[in-house]
Scaffold this active site. Structure first.
Site, PDB file in Angstrom:
ATOM      1  N   ARG A 177     -61.421 -76.286  44.471  1.00 45.31           N
ATOM      2  CA  ARG A 177     -63.081 -76.268  45.088  1.00 45.31           C
ATOM      3  C   ARG A 177     -63.269 -74.765  45.823  1.00 45.31           C
ATOM      4  NH1 ARG A 177     -60.798 -80.668  48.728  1.00 45.31           N
ATOM      5  NH2 ARG A 177     -60.323 -78.959  51.421  1.00 45.31           N
ATOM      6  N   ASN A 203     -62.280 -90.095  31.189  1.00 48.08           N
ATOM      7  CA  ASN A 203     -61.374 -90.471  29.975  1.00 48.08           C
ATOM      8  C   ASN A 203     -61.689 -90.038  29.122  1.00 48.08           C
ATOM      9  OD1 ASN A 203     -62.705 -91.982  31.011  1.00 48.08           O
ATOM     10  ND2 ASN A 203     -61.464 -94.211  29.807  1.00 48.08           N
ATOM     11  N   ASN A 221     -51.950 -92.869  46.590  1.00 54.64           N
ATOM     12  CA  ASN A 221     -53.254 -93.554  47.271  1.00 54.64           C
ATOM     13  C   ASN A 221     -54.330 -93.147  46.637  1.00 54.64           C
ATOM     14  OD1 ASN A 221     -54.432 -94.538  49.933  1.00 54.64           O
ATOM     15  ND2 ASN A 221     -55.695 -92.550  49.192  1.00 54.64           N
ATOM     16  N   ASN A 242     -73.265-151.316  21.329  1.00 58.18           N
ATOM     17  CA  ASN A 242     -72.557-150.402  20.297  1.00 58.18           C
ATOM     18  C   ASN A 242     -71.967-149.419  20.833  1.00 58.18           C
ATOM     19  OD1 ASN A 242     -70.505-150.015  18.346  1.00 58.18           O
ATOM     20  ND2 ASN A 242     -72.749-149.545  17.032  1.00 58.18           N
ATOM     21  N   ARG A 286     -84.539-132.969  19.183  1.00 60.27           N
ATOM     22  CA  ARG A 286     -84.389-132.534  20.813  1.00 60.27           C
ATOM     23  C   ARG A 286     -83.600-132.136  21.269  1.00 60.27           C
ATOM     24  NH1 ARG A 286     -83.982-138.037  23.803  1.00 60.27           N
ATOM     25  NH2 ARG A 286     -82.340-138.827  22.203  1.00 60.27           N
ATOM     26  N   ALA A 344     -59.595 -82.772  48.648  1.00 60.55           N
ATOM     27  CA  ALA A 344     -60.627 -83.739  47.875  1.00 60.55           C
ATOM     28  C   ALA A 344     -61.333 -83.156  47.537  1.00 60.55           C
ATOM     29  CB  ALA A 344     -61.109 -84.131  49.434  1.00 60.55           C
TER      30      ALA A 344
HETATM   31  C1  UD1 Z   1     -75.630-145.463  16.694  1.00 62.13           C
HETATM   32  C2  UD1 Z   1     -75.647-146.934  16.566  1.00 62.13           C
HETATM   33  C3  UD1 Z   1     -75.722-147.750  17.497  1.00 62.13           C
HETATM   34  C4  UD1 Z   1     -75.140-147.860  18.773  1.00 62.13           C
HETATM   35  C5  UD1 Z   1     -75.703-145.739  18.614  1.00 62.13           C
HETATM   36  C6  UD1 Z   1     -74.508-145.499  19.716  1.00 62.13           C
HETATM   37  C7  UD1 Z   1     -75.906-147.398  13.590  1.00 62.13           C
HETATM   38  C8  UD1 Z   1     -76.867-148.134  12.746  1.00 62.13           C
HETATM   39  N1  UD1 Z   1     -76.191-147.803  15.078  1.00 62.13           N
HETATM   40  O1  UD1 Z   1     -77.211-145.590  16.572  1.00 62.13           O
HETATM   41  O2  UD1 Z   1     -75.153-149.096  16.768  1.00 62.13           O
HETATM   42  O3  UD1 Z   1     -75.549-147.975  19.413  1.00 62.13           O
HETATM   43  O4  UD1 Z   1     -75.088-144.857  17.029  1.00 62.13           O
HETATM   44  O5  UD1 Z   1     -74.948-143.911  20.353  1.00 62.13           O
HETATM   45  O6  UD1 Z   1     -74.316-147.277  13.105  1.00 62.13           O
HETATM   46  N2  UD1 Z   1     -75.821-139.822  11.508  1.00 62.13           N
HETATM   47  C9  UD1 Z   1     -74.564-139.558  10.726  1.00 62.13           C
HETATM   48  N3  UD1 Z   1     -76.068-139.442   9.423  1.00 62.13           N
HETATM   49  C10 UD1 Z   1     -76.577-140.350   9.531  1.00 62.13           C
HETATM   50  C11 UD1 Z   1     -77.356-141.184  10.928  1.00 62.13           C
HETATM   51  C12 UD1 Z   1     -76.464-140.536  12.071  1.00 62.13           C
HETATM   52  O7  UD1 Z   1     -74.073-138.287  10.461  1.00 62.13           O
HETATM   53  O8  UD1 Z   1     -77.154-140.301   8.240  1.00 62.13           O
HETATM   54  C13 UD1 Z   1     -74.830-139.174  13.503  1.00 62.13           C
HETATM   55  C14 UD1 Z   1     -75.603-138.627  14.071  1.00 62.13           C
HETATM   56  O9  UD1 Z   1     -75.189-137.069  14.087  1.00 62.13           O
HETATM   57  C15 UD1 Z   1     -74.883-139.403  15.372  1.00 62.13           C
HETATM   58  C16 UD1 Z   1     -74.116-140.582  14.426  1.00 62.13           C
HETATM   59  O10 UD1 Z   1     -74.027-140.271  13.693  1.00 62.13           O
HETATM   60  O11 UD1 Z   1     -73.148-138.062  15.653  1.00 62.13           O
HETATM   61  C17 UD1 Z   1     -75.212-141.642  15.340  1.00 62.13           C
HETATM   62  O12 UD1 Z   1     -76.189-140.878  14.788  1.00 62.13           O
HETATM   63  P1  UD1 Z   1     -77.371-141.516  15.710  1.00 62.13           P
HETATM   64  O13 UD1 Z   1     -79.512-141.463  14.557  1.00 62.13           O
HETATM   65  O14 UD1 Z   1     -77.765-141.551  16.972  1.00 62.13           O
HETATM   66  O15 UD1 Z   1     -77.498-143.074  16.097  1.00 62.13           O
HETATM   67  P2  UD1 Z   1     -78.317-144.394  16.705  1.00 62.13           P
HETATM   68  O16 UD1 Z   1     -78.986-144.968  15.636  1.00 62.13           O
HETATM   69  O17 UD1 Z   1     -79.092-143.796  17.939  1.00 62.13           O
END
Ligand code: UD1
Ligand code: CA
Length: 462
Positions: free
Chosen positions: A440, A386, A377, A169, A14, A423
């Site tokens: 000059r 330069n 001045n 969470n 996004r 000048a």
């Molecule tokens: C996750 C939590 C959700 C929480 C939310 C907060 C889980 C299953 N869900 O959801 O409970 O409310 O975050 O924003 O954990 N990432 C990886 N590898 C992966 C998937 C994700 O590195 O395979 C990283 C993403 O880059 C990101 C973070 O983990 O930084 C969270 O991933 P995202 O897909 O945003 O999780 P949510 O589905 O939003």
């Protein structure tokens, strides 16, 4: 010992950008760099970053000796991500007793909040950072029975009653590393998204009789993630407002706290004033009583006590001495050092030059690669030549020199102490001390001279 695992494998679709999401800048610094710096301030011994899309670029930009880079390919969910990063793999005995999970796209999490979460986990429990919000949409919900956390349910897997829960969470948690080694390999992916959910470890902890505790951030923005340019801009404003508040709380006068941007470190003495629309980059120091006018850009510079930077100045890698006045519309380029009570006026550019106490260049001048003494001045329109197209040369102007307007100093050249340049002089040889040097054409007047008039007679034939 604390192990920190930062999840940063998400693609960031996004953002609509070729740059990996965690490299987008907030206050001039990559999102992931904010998280790394915070992890370091809470004493992380070791940091593991889980990367995926564009990972090599992320690694190249932010690599450091305390980071282990772990590739997650394909990305099968947050539980799968943390599994990849378990220290020494699943089988080895953990040397790091607990693991803090952070997100690379949640840049504003504060050390104080993380400390609280770590304390909550002390004694070997699972600690979740949760928040009560008005709009829980999109987040995993914290399910409690008689006040005790029993599991986390993801929005897409939740029923209506669970969706109504407003405790969410944040994704940030601390778990005993040994427990993660037991739990993560057993996670399944039979859920609405077909992913291995890290959040499923909560039910596993409860099943084992482990205590699941919660802590909360001081502010909700600490746990907000960046998924789009809109969210990035929103968190940038939150961060800038926080910086502005800190400055004001330390005594700095801001004409408008909503119109200052600090992309780096700004240190201010007492009674410093900053007018609207100023941008500070890198390390900037404003000593006691210094003021910065509207619309200035200051990067890696020191502004001395009582100095005044008038509006519309651009200053980079420079030092402005105490009580000096710069601008309006002045440019101080890298390597500029101004002494005490130096005046640099409008449309004056200074580069790689030292200008000593009480000297002035007030109008339309270029001072490059020059060493200028005290009480000099520099007249309007003066330039140091330069550069011969291949090499750069220095101009030396000793104390008490007066340089008339529209003078060109063809470097290398020295103007001796107390000399005056007339000048319009084009100085190609050294000017001796205490003398007038002028180059000059002598002025002359032609008596009886008539201005030509337009020929009004019949047109000549070709
Ligand atoms: C996750 C939590 C959700 C929480 C939310 C907060 C889980 C299953 N869900 O959801 O409970 O409310 O975050 O924003 O954990 N990432 C990886 N590898 C992966 C998937 C994700 O590195 O395979 C990283 C993403 O880059 C990101 C973070 O983990 O930084 C969270 O991933 P995202 O897909 O945003 O999780 P949510 O589905 O939003
Ligand atoms: Ca998310």
């Amino acid at each position: 010992m604390l192990n920190v695992t930062i999840l940063a494998a998400g693609q960031g679709k996004r953002m609509h950008s070729d740059l990996p999401k965690v490299l987008h800048a907030l206050a001039g610094k990559a999102l992931l760099a904010h998280v790394l710096d915070t992890a370091r301030t809470i004493g992380a011994e070791h940091i593991r970053v889980v990367y995926g899309h564009g990972g090599e670029q992320v690694r190249a930009a932010l690599d450091a000796p305390d980071i282990t880079w772990v590739v997650q390919e394909p990305q099968l969910g947050t539980g799968h991500a943390v599994l990849q990063a378990l220290p020494g793999g699943v089988l080895s005995a953990p040397t790091e007793s607990s693991t803090l999970v952070l997100y690379g796209d949640v840049p504003l999490i504060r050390a104080s909040t993380l400390q609280r979460l770590i304390e909550t986990a002390a004694g070997g429990s699972l600690a979740l950072l949760t928040a009560h919000v008005d709009k829980p949409q999109g987040y995993g919900r914290i399910v409690r029975v008689e006040g005790r956390v029993t599991r986390i349910v993801e929005e897409k897997d939740a029923d209506d009653a669970e969706r109504a829960i407003r405790e969410i969470n944040t994704g940030i948690l601390v778990a005993p590393t040994a427990a993660l080694q037991r739990w993560l390999p057993t996670l399944g992916n039979r859920n609405a998204q077909g992913e291995y959910y890290l959040t499923d470890i909560v039910a596993l902890a409860v099943a084992e009789g482990m205590q699941v505790a919660t802590a909360h951030p001081d502010a909700v923005w600490e746990t907000e993630g960046v998924n789009s340019k809109v969210q990035l801009a929103m968190l940038e404003r939150v961060h800038q407002r926080n910086i502005a508040e800190r400055l004001m709380e330390s005594g700095v006068t801001l004409s408008d706290p909503a119109r200052i941007d600090v992309r780096g470190e700004l240190n201010c003495g007492r009674d410093v004033g900053i007018d609207i629309n100023c941008l500070f980059e890198g390390r900037v120091e404003l000593a006691d009583g210094a003021t910065v006018g509207a619309n200035c850009v200051l990067k890696n510079c020191r502004i001395g006590a009582g100095a005044r930077i008038a509006p519309f100045c651009h200053i980079e890698d420079a030092v402005v001495g105490p009580d000096s006045i710069v601008g309006p519309f002045a440019r101080l380029r890298p390597g500029t050092t101004l002494g005490r009570d130096v005046h640099i006026g409008n449309f004056v550019e200074v580069k790689n030059s030292t200008i000593a106490d009480h000297s002035k260049a007030n109008h339309l001048a270029y001072v490059g690669d020059a060493t200028i003494g005290s009480r000099v001045n520099v007249g309007a329109g003066t330039i140091t030549c330069n550069y011969d197209g291949a090499n750069k040369f220095r101009t030396v102007i000793e104390d008490d020199v007066f340089i008339g307007s529209d003078t060109q100093l063809v470097a290398p050249v020295t103007v001796g102490r107390g000399a005056t340049l007339g000048a319009g002089t084009t100085l190609t040889k050294d000017a001796p001390a205490d003398q007038l040097t002028v180059s000059r054409a002598r002025q002359m007047s032609v008596p009886g001279w008539k201005r030509p008039v337009k020929n009004t007679g019949p047109k000549k034939k070709d």
